[in-house]
Design a protein around this motif. Structure first.
Motif, PDB file in Angstrom:
ATOM      1  N   UNK A  72       0.850  -1.206   0.000  1.00 51.52           N
ATOM      2  CA  UNK A  72       0.000   0.000   0.000  1.00 51.52           C
ATOM      3  C   UNK A  72       0.881   1.250   0.000  1.00 51.52           C
ATOM      4  N   UNK A  73       1.930   1.219   0.828  1.00 52.92           N
ATOM      5  CA  UNK A  73       2.851   2.369   0.877  1.00 52.92           C
ATOM      6  C   UNK A  73       3.485   2.619  -0.490  1.00 52.92           C
ATOM      7  N   UNK A  74       3.900   1.528  -1.123  1.00 53.08           N
ATOM      8  CA  UNK A  74       4.557   1.645  -2.427  1.00 53.08           C
ATOM      9  C   UNK A  74       3.605   2.237  -3.463  1.00 53.08           C
ATOM     10  N   UNK A  75       2.384   1.712  -3.470  1.00 50.66           N
ATOM     11  CA  UNK A  75       1.400   2.156  -4.471  1.00 50.66           C
ATOM     12  C   UNK A  75       0.963   3.591  -4.259  1.00 50.66           C
ATOM     13  N   UNK A  76       0.955   4.018  -2.992  1.00 53.65           N
ATOM     14  CA  UNK A  76       0.473   5.379  -2.709  1.00 53.65           C
ATOM     15  C   UNK A  76       1.629   6.353  -2.547  1.00 53.65           C
ATOM     16  N   UNK A  77       2.829   5.902  -2.876  1.00 57.53           N
ATOM     17  CA  UNK A  77       4.012   6.776  -2.756  1.00 57.53           C
ATOM     18  C   UNK A  77       4.278   7.159  -1.312  1.00 57.53           C
ATOM     19  N   UNK A  78       3.983   6.252  -0.385  1.00 60.24           N
ATOM     20  CA  UNK A  78       4.271   6.494   1.031  1.00 60.24           C
ATOM     21  C   UNK A  78       3.196   7.281   1.753  1.00 60.24           C
ATOM     22  N   UNK A  79       2.170   7.691   1.032  1.00 57.27           N
ATOM     23  CA  UNK A  79       1.134   8.518   1.681  1.00 57.27           C
ATOM     24  C   UNK A  79       0.081   7.667   2.389  1.00 57.27           C
ATOM     25  N   UNK A  80      -0.109   6.472   1.889  1.00 54.59           N
ATOM     26  CA  UNK A  80      -1.172   5.629   2.443  1.00 54.59           C
ATOM     27  C   UNK A  80      -0.643   4.534   3.339  1.00 54.59           C
ATOM     28  N   UNK A  81      -1.473   4.075   4.242  1.00 52.29           N
ATOM     29  CA  UNK A  81      -1.101   2.996   5.151  1.00 52.29           C
ATOM     30  C   UNK A  81      -2.243   2.000   5.258  1.00 52.29           C
ATOM     31  N   UNK A  82      -1.935   0.739   5.437  1.00 47.43           N
ATOM     32  CA  UNK A  82      -2.994  -0.244   5.686  1.00 47.43           C
ATOM     33  C   UNK A  82      -3.319  -0.193   7.169  1.00 47.43           C
TER      34      UNK A  82
END
Lengths: 88, 412
Positions: A72-82
């Protein structure tokens, strides 16, 4: 030939000094960067994964949890978290 | 009938091969390099294109060999002397063949080595270096070989200062850096220097243990880095490694560009490649292009063109033997320089450093680190030094690019 040798000697002195100076500077700047990032941009505390359903969460391997979080971090460029993983 | 047979014979390269049997030596060399690349797996991505370039460049009448101009840039074009630097690229392609077109458009212009450096940057992780920043200084110690061989080669009187510098840069153990420097300083020596640089890089598993064995004691090689970390723990903590990894390439480019602007084509592209990797998903498409399609295409053309510079006239001479010997010396001195710096560091520091970390200060990432790790494990099965070695190894890439920039700035 003597000219060549003395120029090479000079170049050796200047070259090695410059290489050392540049790497010392990079080390110095690197240390300053670490301090500045720690002070002004520390990573937010990772929120603990919320248990949506104790049974469902308990059955998820921690390694899988971590892999999903990293994806999730990778896909959101570090902005998102599971924050919540639930087996459907 | 006789005329037809004569014409068929003239059409083939057989007549030229009988007149100039030296071509056969070049074929043997090409086959040897192909064998090493295919069967032995020595740097196959570069050695195979280089070897094939050597092969196709040495078929008389094939027009695939790169022509070396004389000091004034004059080349013989079908009996007429022309200045190659005044010829347009289509003219070069028409008169001298497509390999000369590729060479002058992509290599002589200095385009491909920085492009490859961008790909290398995209595949490099500066994390281990940032976690062990102090160890990065060994990347400077291992540039000793470059300047030592510059001195030795110029003292022989056989090489000019520019040629000595091109030969010495082999000690940086970095193919694109060696090629970039040679293009700028002594383009006539490009073929043998590229071959020597990549061959010695492939021989890192042999050369590093040899120099380590000659210079390090068992006690020194048994220094356990993790135990040293426990005895003298680092006070540095990392609260946001991702941000740090993004800022680092920008800061490094700025520092290097201010001190050694001539190193920017290499260091700048290296750091740009790394930046697009670290930014993450928003630049993933260009990261993918830089690390795959662009880098692979550049590697193919670089290899073929470098191989094509190795024609009979350019390769079979005493200078090539000098390059092969000098290159080995530069490589060995670089490893020696890194080891000696580590030993010097240990004289003054409570926290000891395994000299293998100094030995990996030359580029050749990550092979040098892997070899050093294997050596350390032989002396202490718990002593995993890979991450520590990667710090000096990666800084060695920056160090050798800076050294190349200095040589180009002073002699170019």
């Amino acid at each position: 030939m003597e000219d060549n040798f003395s120029n090479a000697l000079l170049l050796m002195g200047v070259g090695l000094t410059t290489v050392f100076a540049v790497l010392f500077l990079i080390i110095g700047f690197g240390n300053l960067l670490i301090k500045a990032v720690n002070k002004y941009a520390p990573e937010e505390e990772k929120p603990k994964l919320q248990a949506a359903d104790n049974k469902a969460v308990a059955s998820i391997d921690p390694a899988v949890e971590q892999a999903i979080d990293l994806a999730v971090q990778q896909l959101t460029g570090g902005k998102g978290r599971a924050v919540k993983i639930q087996r459907l | 009938m006789g005329d037809i047979l004569q014409k068929i014979y003239d059409m083939t390269a057989l007549g030229n091969l009988i007149d100039q049997p030296q071509f056969l030596i070049m074929y043997a060399l090409a086959f040897l390099l192909l064998y090493l690349g295919i069967k032995k797996g020595y740097e196959p991505l570069l050695l195979i294109p280089i070897a094939f370039g050597v092969l196709i460049a040495n078929f008389p009448g094939g027009d695939m060999g790169v022509i070396s101009p004389d000091g004034q840039g004059m080349v013989n074009v079908h009996g007429t002397m022309k200045n190659i630097y005044e010829m347009s690229l289509p003219e070069i392609a028409h008169d001298l063949g497509i390999m000369n077109f590729l060479y002058y458009a992509l290599i002589k212009s200095g385009l491909l080595p920085p492009i490859i450096f961008m790909g290398v940057g995209a595949l490099t992780d500066f994390g281990p270096m940032l976690r062990n920043l102090k160890l990065a200084i060994f990347g400077a110690g291992a540039q000793f070989g470059i300047f030592a061989v510059l001195l030795v080669a110029s003292a022989t009187g056989y090489f000019s200062l520019k040629e000595s510098a091109s030969l010495a840069i082999i000690g940086g153990a970095d193919g694109p850096t060696a090629i970039f420097t040679t293009i700028k300083l002594a383009p006539d020596m490009l073929g043998p220097i590229a071959i020597a640089a990549y061959s010695y890089m492939a021989l890192v598993p042999v050369i590093v243990p040899l120099v380590v064995k000659l210079t390090c004691s068992k006690k020194e090689l048994s220094i356990n880095m993790k135990e040293q970390d426990k005895l003298y723990p680092s006070k540095t903590e990392f609260k946001n490694m991702r941000a740090l990894k993004i800022i680092f390439p920008i800061a490094t480019t700025t520092v290097v560009a201010i001190i050694v602007p001539s190193a920017v084509p290499l260091v700048g592209m290296l750091m740009f490649g790394n930046l697009i990797k670290e930014v993450g998903s928003s630049t993933s498409r260009i990261f993918d292009a830089a690390s795959n399609a662009i880098m692979n295409s550049a590697t193919i053309f670089l290899g073929l063109c470098v191989g094509a510079t190795m024609t009979v006239d350019a390769f079979l001479n005493w200078q090539t033997i000098g390059i092969v010997c000098g290159g080995f010396l530069a490589f060995g001195f670089s490893i020696f320089g890194g080891i000696m710096l580590a030993k010097l560091y240990n004289l003054f520091s409570k926290k000891k450093v395994n000299p293998l970390i100094g030995a990996t200060g030359l580029s050749a990432v990550p092979m040098a680190s892997r070899v050093a790790n294997e050596i350390a494990l032989k002396y202490d099965s718990r002593n995993h030094v890979l991450n520590y070695c990667m710090s000096s190894n990666v800084s060695g890439v920056i160090g050798s690019a800076v050294a190349a920039g200095i040589l180009i700035a002073f002699l170019g």
